[in-house]
Design a protein around this motif. Structure first.
Motif, PDB file in Angstrom:
ATOM      1  N   HIS A 271       0.853  -1.193   0.000  1.00 34.85           N
ATOM      2  CA  HIS A 271       0.000   0.000   0.000  1.00 34.85           C
ATOM      3  C   HIS A 271       0.884   1.237   0.000  1.00 34.85           C
ATOM      4  CE1 HIS A 271      -2.738   2.806   2.607  1.00 34.85           C
ATOM      5  NE2 HIS A 271      -2.721   3.180   1.339  1.00 34.85           N
ATOM      6  N   PHE A 272       0.700   2.073  -1.029  1.00 32.42           N
ATOM      7  CA  PHE A 272       1.450   3.313  -1.170  1.00 32.42           C
ATOM      8  C   PHE A 272       0.519   4.514  -0.986  1.00 32.42           C
ATOM      9  CE2 PHE A 272       3.566   0.089  -3.658  1.00 32.42           C
ATOM     10  CZ  PHE A 272       4.923   0.307  -3.469  1.00 32.42           C
ATOM     11  N   GLU A 273       1.030   5.575  -0.395  1.00 28.99           N
ATOM     12  CA  GLU A 273       0.330   6.855  -0.343  1.00 28.99           C
ATOM     13  C   GLU A 273       1.192   7.855  -1.108  1.00 28.99           C
ATOM     14  OE1 GLU A 273      -0.555   8.011   3.643  1.00 28.99           O
ATOM     15  OE2 GLU A 273      -1.899   6.311   4.007  1.00 28.99           O
ATOM     16  N   ILE A 274       0.754   8.210  -2.305  1.00 29.59           N
ATOM     17  CA  ILE A 274       1.573   9.023  -3.193  1.00 29.59           C
ATOM     18  C   ILE A 274       1.025  10.441  -3.265  1.00 29.59           C
ATOM     19  CG2 ILE A 274       2.491   9.236  -5.535  1.00 29.59           C
ATOM     20  CD1 ILE A 274       2.175   6.232  -5.828  1.00 29.59           C
ATOM     21  N   PRO A 275       1.827  11.427  -2.902  1.00 28.90           N
ATOM     22  CA  PRO A 275       1.380  12.822  -2.958  1.00 28.90           C
ATOM     23  C   PRO A 275       1.509  13.365  -4.374  1.00 28.90           C
ATOM     24  CG  PRO A 275       3.600  12.735  -2.120  1.00 28.90           C
ATOM     25  CD  PRO A 275       3.179  11.307  -2.319  1.00 28.90           C
ATOM     26  N   ALA A 276       0.803  14.452  -4.634  1.00 27.28           N
ATOM     27  CA  ALA A 276       0.972  15.140  -5.912  1.00 27.28           C
ATOM     28  C   ALA A 276       2.393  15.671  -6.000  1.00 27.28           C
ATOM     29  CB  ALA A 276      -0.039  16.273  -6.044  1.00 27.28           C
ATOM     30  N   ALA A 277       2.966  15.636  -7.202  1.00 20.95           N
ATOM     31  CA  ALA A 277       4.346  16.064  -7.376  1.00 20.95           C
ATOM     32  C   ALA A 277       4.436  17.581  -7.409  1.00 20.95           C
ATOM     33  CB  ALA A 277       4.907  15.486  -8.668  1.00 20.95           C
ATOM     34  N   VAL A 278       5.455  18.110  -6.773  1.00 17.50           N
ATOM     35  CA  VAL A 278       5.757  19.536  -6.871  1.00 17.50           C
ATOM     36  C   VAL A 278       6.380  19.757  -8.241  1.00 17.50           C
ATOM     37  CG1 VAL A 278       7.079  21.446  -5.911  1.00 17.50           C
ATOM     38  CG2 VAL A 278       6.144  19.676  -4.403  1.00 17.50           C
ATOM     39  N   LYS A 279       5.882  20.739  -8.977  1.00 17.33           N
ATOM     40  CA  LYS A 279       6.319  20.936 -10.351  1.00 17.33           C
ATOM     41  C   LYS A 279       7.708  21.577 -10.435  1.00 17.33           C
ATOM     42  CE  LYS A 279       2.469  19.268 -11.891  1.00 17.33           C
ATOM     43  NZ  LYS A 279       2.441  17.966 -12.554  1.00 17.33           N
ATOM     44  N   THR A 280       8.650  20.936  -9.778  1.00 12.49           N
ATOM     45  CA  THR A 280      10.034  21.442  -9.841  1.00 12.49           C
ATOM     46  C   THR A 280      10.985  20.376 -10.362  1.00 12.49           C
ATOM     47  OG1 THR A 280      10.372  20.811  -7.523  1.00 12.49           O
ATOM     48  CG2 THR A 280       9.693  23.088  -7.962  1.00 12.49           C
ATOM     49  N   THR A 281      10.421  19.253 -10.798  1.00 15.39           N
ATOM     50  CA  THR A 281      11.254  18.166 -11.284  1.00 15.39           C
ATOM     51  C   THR A 281      11.979  18.588 -12.556  1.00 15.39           C
ATOM     52  OG1 THR A 281       9.655  16.578 -10.415  1.00 15.39           O
ATOM     53  CG2 THR A 281      11.273  15.741 -11.978  1.00 15.39           C
ATOM     54  N   SER A 282      13.254  18.287 -12.625  1.00 16.38           N
ATOM     55  CA  SER A 282      14.036  18.644 -13.802  1.00 16.38           C
ATOM     56  C   SER A 282      13.531  17.912 -15.034  1.00 16.38           C
ATOM     57  CB  SER A 282      15.505  18.308 -13.566  1.00 16.38           C
ATOM     58  OG  SER A 282      16.256  18.459 -14.741  1.00 16.38           O
ATOM     59  N   HIS A 283      13.478  18.583 -16.159  1.00 14.31           N
ATOM     60  CA  HIS A 283      13.012  17.973 -17.394  1.00 14.31           C
ATOM     61  C   HIS A 283      13.960  16.909 -17.906  1.00 14.31           C
ATOM     62  CE1 HIS A 283       9.449  20.441 -18.375  1.00 14.31           C
ATOM     63  NE2 HIS A 283      10.048  21.331 -17.620  1.00 14.31           N
ATOM     64  N   ASP A 284      15.197  16.898 -17.446  1.00 17.34           N
ATOM     65  CA  ASP A 284      16.133  15.900 -17.925  1.00 17.34           C
ATOM     66  C   ASP A 284      16.358  14.804 -16.889  1.00 17.34           C
ATOM     67  OD1 ASP A 284      17.508  17.311 -16.046  1.00 17.34           O
ATOM     68  OD2 ASP A 284      19.216  17.838 -17.331  1.00 17.34           O
ATOM     69  N   ASP A 285      15.463  14.719 -15.905  1.00 17.01           N
ATOM     70  CA  ASP A 285      15.577  13.680 -14.875  1.00 17.01           C
ATOM     71  C   ASP A 285      14.482  12.636 -15.099  1.00 17.01           C
ATOM     72  OD1 ASP A 285      15.936  12.107 -12.695  1.00 17.01           O
ATOM     73  OD2 ASP A 285      15.455  13.639 -11.205  1.00 17.01           O
ATOM     74  N   PRO A 286      14.843  11.398 -15.454  1.00 16.36           N
ATOM     75  CA  PRO A 286      13.834  10.388 -15.730  1.00 16.36           C
ATOM     76  C   PRO A 286      13.320   9.652 -14.494  1.00 16.36           C
ATOM     77  CG  PRO A 286      15.995   9.491 -16.162  1.00 16.36           C
ATOM     78  CD  PRO A 286      16.203  10.921 -15.737  1.00 16.36           C
ATOM     79  N   HIS A 287      13.868   9.934 -13.330  1.00 16.34           N
ATOM     80  CA  HIS A 287      13.557   9.157 -12.139  1.00 16.34           C
ATOM     81  C   HIS A 287      12.299   9.647 -11.433  1.00 16.34           C
ATOM     82  CE1 HIS A 287      17.960   8.559 -12.722  1.00 16.34           C
ATOM     83  NE2 HIS A 287      17.601   7.305 -12.537  1.00 16.34           N
ATOM     84  N   PHE A 288      11.432   8.714 -11.070  1.00 18.46           N
ATOM     85  CA  PHE A 288      10.223   9.017 -10.323  1.00 18.46           C
ATOM     86  C   PHE A 288      10.504   9.064  -8.827  1.00 18.46           C
ATOM     87  CE2 PHE A 288       8.256   8.358 -14.271  1.00 18.46           C
ATOM     88  CZ  PHE A 288       6.911   8.675 -14.210  1.00 18.46           C
TER      89      PHE A 288
END
Length: 289
Positions: A271-288
């Motif tokens: 069971h995972f509780e996943i929050p909404a992502a903050v829109k600061t993730t780098s466009h060249d970063d493929p990692h979740f």
């Protein structure tokens, strides 16, 4: 399930803890009692989508659905896909979040139970086999189920991981689902309600994932992560993944759902509780994660 491949994919091991049909009936009976005690105007237990609903609540219809589920399990000799401890993890969340939007990958003998445990909510079942959908709905016509097609095969699991790491439309900062044909892990061509609904709970117990040509659950896991990260409403998205004893499920859960969001495990369920992502993730970063 009637078909051998479904039965093999969705039954827990013989030496696992058997789930009592009487216990299932007790769970549903408890929900009936809880539903009766919840005041219509009490927003504290409602999911984000419930607040915007305008249609009247049909209490008799809710009760009828629950009673049908009770009769179904009281007269069935078939053991559901998950055992008691596994079902209890999702039940505890539903008890606090229902009515909510509940997306279930898979349609099986436990579907009437999940539907009954989310009274007044929206529960959608997605199944890869139209014939199986038709067979199940003959005995449970009140279920909301749709047949869908997957673009992946289990034997592609490793290749698809490499693909996502080099395909910009798969990157967490860019990922979307509807019409994303470039990202092979994105679920495309699904019913509009799959994309248009913000899901509060997502159960991944399908598609089949035990032979090389099966669709596998890679795209379902990836897409659940994308939907959770793109959530607009308040709160987290609860994601339940079954069969984590299998290599691909565990690998993809670690890659996309993230161990830091794992809040509980029972048997073969995470069971995972996943929050909404903050829109600061780098466009060249493929990692979740």
């Amino acid at each position: 399930m009637i078909r051998d491949e479904h039965a093999r994919d969705r039954q827990f091991p013989v030496d696992g803890k058997r789930f009592s049909l009487f216990t299932i009936a007790g769970l549903i009976a408890g929900v009936i009692l809880i539903s009766g005690l919840i005041k219509t105007g009490d927003d504290s237990l409602l999911c984000s989508i419930a607040k915007s609903r305008s249609q009247p609540i049909n209490g008799f219809s809710d009760m009828e659905t629950q009673l049908r589920a009770l009769v179904h399990y009281a007269t069935s000799t078939i053991i559901p896909q998950q055992n008691y401890d596994e079902i209890s993890v999702t039940y505890d969340v539903l008890r606090n979040r229902s009515p909510c939007n509940f997306l279930v990958f898979g349609l099986g003998y436990d579907s009437p139970m999940w539907d009954a445990l989310n009274p007044r909510g929206k529960t959608l079942f997605l199944e890869e086999d139209q014939k199986w959908v038709d067979d199940v709905l003959k005995g449970a016509p009140n279920l909301h189920a749709r047949a869908v097609k997957y673009r992946t095969q289990l034997k592609e699991a490793s290749t698809l991981l490499n693909h996502y790491r080099t395909q910009l439309s798969c990157f967490p900062s860019n990922a979307y689902l509807r019409g994303n044909d470039q990202c092979k892990l994105a679920l495309t061509g699904f019913p509009n309600e799959f994309y248009d609904t913000e899901w509060d709970l997502i159960m991944i117990d399908a598609p089949r994932g035990w032979f090389a040509e099966a669709p596998g659950r890679m795209a379902a896991i990836f897409s659940a992560a994308v939907m959770a990260r793109n959530r607009k409403g308040a709160g987290v998205t609860h994601v339940f993944l079954h069969d984590v004893d299998r290599k691909v499920e565990k690998l993809y859960a670690t890659e996309f759902l993230c161990k830091k969001y794992l809040v509980k495990s029972a048997g073969r369920l995470w069971h995972f509780e996943i929050p909404a992502a903050v829109k600061t993730t780098s466009h060249d970063d493929p990692h979740f994660c």
